[in-house]
Design an enzyme around this catalytic site. Structure first.
Site, PDB file in Angstrom:
ATOM      1  N   GLU A  28       0.757  -1.158  -0.165  1.00  0.00           N
ATOM      2  CA  GLU A  28      -0.052   0.132  -0.008  1.00  0.00           C
ATOM      3  C   GLU A  28       1.106   1.287   0.024  1.00  0.00           C
ATOM      4  O   GLU A  28       1.748   1.223   1.065  1.00  0.00           O
ATOM      5  CB  GLU A  28      -0.943  -0.181   1.457  1.00  0.00           C
ATOM      6  CG  GLU A  28      -2.152  -0.900   1.287  1.00  0.00           C
ATOM      7  CD  GLU A  28      -2.903  -0.894   2.470  1.00  0.00           C
ATOM      8  OE1 GLU A  28      -2.299  -0.307   3.390  1.00  0.00           O
ATOM      9  OE2 GLU A  28      -3.891  -1.484   2.571  1.00  0.00           O
ATOM     10  N   GLN A  47      -3.833  16.857  -5.129  1.00  0.00           N
ATOM     11  CA  GLN A  47      -3.239  16.976  -6.228  1.00  0.00           C
ATOM     12  C   GLN A  47      -2.030  16.030  -6.303  1.00  0.00           C
ATOM     13  O   GLN A  47      -1.190  15.975  -5.182  1.00  0.00           O
ATOM     14  CB  GLN A  47      -2.503  18.521  -6.549  1.00  0.00           C
ATOM     15  CG  GLN A  47      -1.616  18.507  -7.829  1.00  0.00           C
ATOM     16  CD  GLN A  47      -1.305  19.828  -7.826  1.00  0.00           C
ATOM     17  OE1 GLN A  47      -2.032  20.828  -7.718  1.00  0.00           O
ATOM     18  NE2 GLN A  47      -0.140  20.175  -8.491  1.00  0.00           N
ATOM     19  N   ARG A  59      16.588  18.755  -8.744  1.00  0.00           N
ATOM     20  CA  ARG A  59      15.456  19.706  -8.419  1.00  0.00           C
ATOM     21  C   ARG A  59      15.300  20.463  -7.305  1.00  0.00           C
ATOM     22  O   ARG A  59      15.374  19.742  -6.236  1.00  0.00           O
ATOM     23  CB  ARG A  59      14.119  19.106  -9.116  1.00  0.00           C
ATOM     24  CG  ARG A  59      14.227  18.396 -10.500  1.00  0.00           C
ATOM     25  CD  ARG A  59      12.921  17.713 -10.735  1.00  0.00           C
ATOM     26  NE  ARG A  59      12.793  17.251 -11.908  1.00  0.00           N
ATOM     27  CZ  ARG A  59      12.461  17.575 -13.000  1.00  0.00           C
ATOM     28  NH1 ARG A  59      11.811  18.876 -13.054  1.00  0.00           N
ATOM     29  NH2 ARG A  59      12.356  16.896 -14.250  1.00  0.00           N
ATOM     30  N   HIS A  62      12.384  23.882  -3.354  1.00  0.00           N
ATOM     31  CA  HIS A  62      11.494  24.712  -3.638  1.00  0.00           C
ATOM     32  C   HIS A  62      10.332  24.558  -2.463  1.00  0.00           C
ATOM     33  O   HIS A  62      10.576  23.800  -1.642  1.00  0.00           O
ATOM     34  CB  HIS A  62      10.517  24.064  -4.975  1.00  0.00           C
ATOM     35  CG  HIS A  62      11.504  23.973  -6.072  1.00  0.00           C
ATOM     36  ND1 HIS A  62      11.414  22.863  -6.883  1.00  0.00           N
ATOM     37  CD2 HIS A  62      12.283  24.940  -6.782  1.00  0.00           C
ATOM     38  CE1 HIS A  62      12.319  22.862  -8.055  1.00  0.00           C
ATOM     39  NE2 HIS A  62      12.690  24.312  -7.940  1.00  0.00           N
ATOM     40  N   LYS A  72       3.526  17.545   1.784  1.00  0.00           N
ATOM     41  CA  LYS A  72       3.781  16.682   0.442  1.00  0.00           C
ATOM     42  C   LYS A  72       4.185  15.427   1.048  1.00  0.00           C
ATOM     43  O   LYS A  72       4.590  15.288   2.095  1.00  0.00           O
ATOM     44  CB  LYS A  72       4.968  17.179  -0.572  1.00  0.00           C
ATOM     45  CG  LYS A  72       4.886  18.456  -1.079  1.00  0.00           C
ATOM     46  CD  LYS A  72       6.013  18.833  -1.776  1.00  0.00           C
ATOM     47  CE  LYS A  72       5.975  20.272  -2.508  1.00  0.00           C
ATOM     48  NZ  LYS A  72       7.090  20.674  -2.860  1.00  0.00           N
ATOM     49  N   HIS A 119      12.192  21.767  -0.364  1.00  0.00           N
ATOM     50  CA  HIS A 119      12.157  20.651  -0.706  1.00  0.00           C
ATOM     51  C   HIS A 119      13.067  20.356  -2.244  1.00  0.00           C
ATOM     52  O   HIS A 119      12.682  21.154  -3.184  1.00  0.00           O
ATOM     53  CB  HIS A 119      10.857  19.752  -1.070  1.00  0.00           C
ATOM     54  CG  HIS A 119      11.281  18.557  -1.573  1.00  0.00           C
ATOM     55  ND1 HIS A 119      10.671  17.874  -2.833  1.00  0.00           N
ATOM     56  CD2 HIS A 119      11.515  17.241  -1.050  1.00  0.00           C
ATOM     57  CE1 HIS A 119      10.907  16.626  -2.971  1.00  0.00           C
ATOM     58  NE2 HIS A 119      11.588  16.167  -1.919  1.00  0.00           N
ATOM     59  N   TYR A 132       4.947  12.830  -5.944  1.00  0.00           N
ATOM     60  CA  TYR A 132       4.409  13.464  -4.739  1.00  0.00           C
ATOM     61  C   TYR A 132       3.190  13.792  -4.731  1.00  0.00           C
ATOM     62  O   TYR A 132       2.458  14.228  -5.646  1.00  0.00           O
ATOM     63  CB  TYR A 132       5.388  14.419  -4.225  1.00  0.00           C
ATOM     64  CG  TYR A 132       5.600  15.561  -5.322  1.00  0.00           C
ATOM     65  CD1 TYR A 132       4.888  16.722  -5.141  1.00  0.00           C
ATOM     66  CD2 TYR A 132       6.511  15.314  -6.417  1.00  0.00           C
ATOM     67  CE1 TYR A 132       5.346  17.825  -5.846  1.00  0.00           C
ATOM     68  CE2 TYR A 132       6.689  16.466  -7.275  1.00  0.00           C
ATOM     69  CZ  TYR A 132       6.179  17.534  -7.096  1.00  0.00           C
ATOM     70  OH  TYR A 132       6.315  18.706  -7.879  1.00  0.00           O
ATOM     71  N   ASP A 171      16.294  27.463 -11.305  1.00  0.00           N
ATOM     72  CA  ASP A 171      16.803  26.832 -10.015  1.00  0.00           C
ATOM     73  C   ASP A 171      18.209  27.307  -9.869  1.00  0.00           C
ATOM     74  O   ASP A 171      18.575  27.695  -8.693  1.00  0.00           O
ATOM     75  CB  ASP A 171      16.851  25.334 -10.072  1.00  0.00           C
ATOM     76  CG  ASP A 171      15.311  24.856  -9.533  1.00  0.00           C
ATOM     77  OD1 ASP A 171      14.611  25.540  -9.430  1.00  0.00           O
ATOM     78  OD2 ASP A 171      15.343  23.558  -9.601  1.00  0.00           O
TER      79      ASP A 171
END
Length: 186
Positions: A28, A47, A59, A62, A72, A119, A132, A171
């Site tokens: 799960e 979302q 990345r 942010h 998240k 993150h 995520y 970035d």
């Protein structure tokens, strides 16, 4: 499901129970009741996002500000990343501190990142599919960030084996930790 508290308040590492047999595995990836009971967090995910990246892609870091802040739940579907979370809540005892964790398709670890954190992640495998859940919608005007190689944060990205970092123009122009816009402003 095993839930481990991290050094950052309200941030958890979640390890699902994985069942293996000759066909492969099953687990799960999310169970609302178990998540709420073990973390004490009542979250309504609205979302889901997914990215596909190559080795060396970095990345982040942010975050979203004001009423658009996001909690998240992050995981790797395929591949491996070094995931980094920075506490940017000015009133927090761990303000300016970070944790990092290897997430991959073998350990199936997930990280719950509450609102008020920056993150980012670095792809360590040839490719990675990163997924995520978010509890709030993305808003371009509310986006914020901190440069990945900030001197004050001094994040150890474990760049061994990474020949070339691949970082977006956006970035590369992020401000330092000292100069980023606080999450409470918008």
């Amino acid at each position: 499901m095993k839930v481990t508290k991290t050094a950052l308040k309200d941030c958890f590492i979640i390890e699902p129970t994985v069942f293996f047999d000759e066909r492969g595995c099953f687990f799960e990836s999310y169970h609302h009741t178990k998540f709420t009971k073990t973390t004490g967090q009542e979250i309504c995910w609205i979302q889901d996002n997914q990215s596909v990246s190559s080795k060396g892609v970095l990345r982040g870091l942010h975050y979203q500000r004001g009423k658009y802040q996001q909690a998240k739940l992050v995981r790797v579907i395929q591949g491996e990343v070094l995931d980094v979370i920075v506490d940017i809540r000015p009133d927090s005892k761990t303000y300016g501190q970070y944790i990092k964790e290897i997430l991959n398709d073998r350990n199936q670890k997930q990280i719950f990142i509450p609102k008020g954190f920056a993150h980012g992640f670095l792809v360590l495998s040839n490719t990675a599919i990163f997924s995520y859940k978010c509890d709030n919608y993305y808003n371009k005007e509310a986006e914020g960030g901190i440069i990945y190689n900030d001197y004050e944060l001094n994040i150890e990205w474990n760049l061994e084996g990474i020949e070339n970092l691949i970082i977006s123009e956006k970035d590369l122009c992020l401000p330092s930790f000292k100069h980023h816009l606080p999450i409470c402003e918008f």
